[in-house]
Write a protein that holds these residues in place. Structure first.
Motif, PDB file in Angstrom:
ATOM      1  N   ASP A 104       0.824  -1.210   0.000  1.00 32.84           N
ATOM      2  CA  ASP A 104       0.000   0.000   0.000  1.00 32.84           C
ATOM      3  C   ASP A 104       0.857   1.259   0.000  1.00 32.84           C
ATOM      4  O   ASP A 104       0.519   2.235  -0.645  1.00 32.84           O
ATOM      5  CB  ASP A 104      -0.927  -0.016   1.217  1.00 32.84           C
ATOM      6  N   ARG A 105       1.945   1.242   0.706  1.00 37.56           N
ATOM      7  CA  ARG A 105       2.789   2.441   0.831  1.00 37.56           C
ATOM      8  C   ARG A 105       4.234   2.126   0.455  1.00 37.56           C
ATOM      9  O   ARG A 105       4.731   1.040   0.711  1.00 37.56           O
ATOM     10  CB  ARG A 105       2.737   2.971   2.250  1.00 37.56           C
ATOM     11  N   LEU A 153       4.277  17.136  -2.414  1.00 40.70           N
ATOM     12  CA  LEU A 153       4.343  15.709  -2.707  1.00 40.70           C
ATOM     13  C   LEU A 153       3.419  14.994  -1.724  1.00 40.70           C
ATOM     14  O   LEU A 153       3.526  15.194  -0.518  1.00 40.70           O
ATOM     15  CB  LEU A 153       5.781  15.232  -2.531  1.00 40.70           C
ATOM     16  N   PRO A 154       2.474  14.180  -2.212  1.00 45.19           N
ATOM     17  CA  PRO A 154       1.476  13.579  -1.327  1.00 45.19           C
ATOM     18  C   PRO A 154       2.028  12.391  -0.542  1.00 45.19           C
ATOM     19  O   PRO A 154       2.005  11.260  -1.001  1.00 45.19           O
ATOM     20  CB  PRO A 154       0.376  13.134  -2.291  1.00 45.19           C
ATOM     21  N   LYS A 158      -1.073   5.439  -5.811  1.00 48.34           N
ATOM     22  CA  LYS A 158      -2.282   6.077  -6.333  1.00 48.34           C
ATOM     23  C   LYS A 158      -2.203   7.595  -6.154  1.00 48.34           C
ATOM     24  O   LYS A 158      -2.519   8.364  -7.069  1.00 48.34           O
ATOM     25  CB  LYS A 158      -3.511   5.515  -5.627  1.00 48.34           C
ATOM     26  N   ASP A 159      -1.757   8.041  -4.982  1.00 51.89           N
ATOM     27  CA  ASP A 159      -1.647   9.476  -4.712  1.00 51.89           C
ATOM     28  C   ASP A 159      -0.559  10.122  -5.566  1.00 51.89           C
ATOM     29  O   ASP A 159      -0.722  11.254  -6.037  1.00 51.89           O
ATOM     30  CB  ASP A 159      -1.360   9.726  -3.231  1.00 51.89           C
ATOM     31  N   ILE A 160       0.545   9.420  -5.760  1.00 53.53           N
ATOM     32  CA  ILE A 160       1.627   9.941  -6.602  1.00 53.53           C
ATOM     33  C   ILE A 160       1.136  10.090  -8.042  1.00 53.53           C
ATOM     34  O   ILE A 160       1.382  11.115  -8.690  1.00 53.53           O
ATOM     35  CB  ILE A 160       2.870   9.018  -6.538  1.00 53.53           C
ATOM     36  N   ASP A 161       0.422   9.088  -8.543  1.00 55.93           N
ATOM     37  CA  ASP A 161      -0.122   9.160  -9.904  1.00 55.93           C
ATOM     38  C   ASP A 161      -1.065  10.353 -10.053  1.00 55.93           C
ATOM     39  O   ASP A 161      -0.996  11.090 -11.042  1.00 55.93           O
ATOM     40  CB  ASP A 161      -0.856   7.869 -10.272  1.00 55.93           C
ATOM     41  N   GLU A 162      -1.931  10.561  -9.068  1.00 58.20           N
ATOM     42  CA  GLU A 162      -2.871  11.692  -9.112  1.00 58.20           C
ATOM     43  C   GLU A 162      -2.121  13.021  -9.057  1.00 58.20           C
ATOM     44  O   GLU A 162      -2.496  13.978  -9.734  1.00 58.20           O
ATOM     45  CB  GLU A 162      -3.875  11.584  -7.965  1.00 58.20           C
ATOM     46  N   TRP A 163      -1.078  13.090  -8.246  1.00 45.09           N
ATOM     47  CA  TRP A 163      -0.259  14.296  -8.117  1.00 45.09           C
ATOM     48  C   TRP A 163       0.380  14.651  -9.461  1.00 45.09           C
ATOM     49  O   TRP A 163       0.362  15.814  -9.877  1.00 45.09           O
ATOM     50  CB  TRP A 163       0.795  14.046  -7.037  1.00 45.09           C
ATOM     51  N   ILE A 164       0.886  13.652 -10.159  1.00 39.74           N
ATOM     52  CA  ILE A 164       1.498  13.889 -11.467  1.00 39.74           C
ATOM     53  C   ILE A 164       0.440  14.335 -12.473  1.00 39.74           C
ATOM     54  O   ILE A 164       0.627  15.318 -13.196  1.00 39.74           O
ATOM     55  CB  ILE A 164       2.239  12.633 -11.951  1.00 39.74           C
ATOM     56  N   LYS A 165      -0.687  13.622 -12.512  1.00 40.85           N
ATOM     57  CA  LYS A 165      -1.759  13.956 -13.469  1.00 40.85           C
ATOM     58  C   LYS A 165      -2.342  15.337 -13.227  1.00 40.85           C
ATOM     59  O   LYS A 165      -2.761  16.013 -14.160  1.00 40.85           O
ATOM     60  CB  LYS A 165      -2.868  12.915 -13.405  1.00 40.85           C
ATOM     61  N   SER A 166      -2.363  15.770 -11.985  1.00 40.04           N
ATOM     62  CA  SER A 166      -2.951  17.067 -11.640  1.00 40.04           C
ATOM     63  C   SER A 166      -2.084  18.232 -12.113  1.00 40.04           C
ATOM     64  O   SER A 166      -2.555  19.364 -12.157  1.00 40.04           O
ATOM     65  CB  SER A 166      -3.142  17.174 -10.127  1.00 40.04           C
TER      66      SER A 166
END
Length: 70
Positions: A13-14, A41-42, A55-63
């Protein structure tokens, strides 16, 4: 989806700073710099270590918040 090198990270998960760096293609020093400089950075600090969800890293990049040019 995860490639062979990233499969181990995707199971958990992490992930830690070194794994985030490998995942996004930068050095661990860069990730630490981003954490200190407020790059948003999330991640969460757990004791003395940082943990991140892919998942949070992917969203951070996409945002666009990552804005690797800064």
């Amino acid at each position: 989806l995860c490639d062979r090198r990233q499969r181990q990270m995707c199971i958990r998960d992490r992930i830690n700073i070194e794994e985030v760096a490998e995942y996004i293609g930068v050095s661990p020093v860069t990730v630490r710099y981003w954490l200190r400089s407020g790059k948003n950075l999330p991640g969460k600090r757990v004791g003395r270590q940082w943990r991140f969800r892919i998942k949070d890293i992917d969203e951070w990049i996409k945002s666009g918040k990552s804005n690797f040019d800064d």
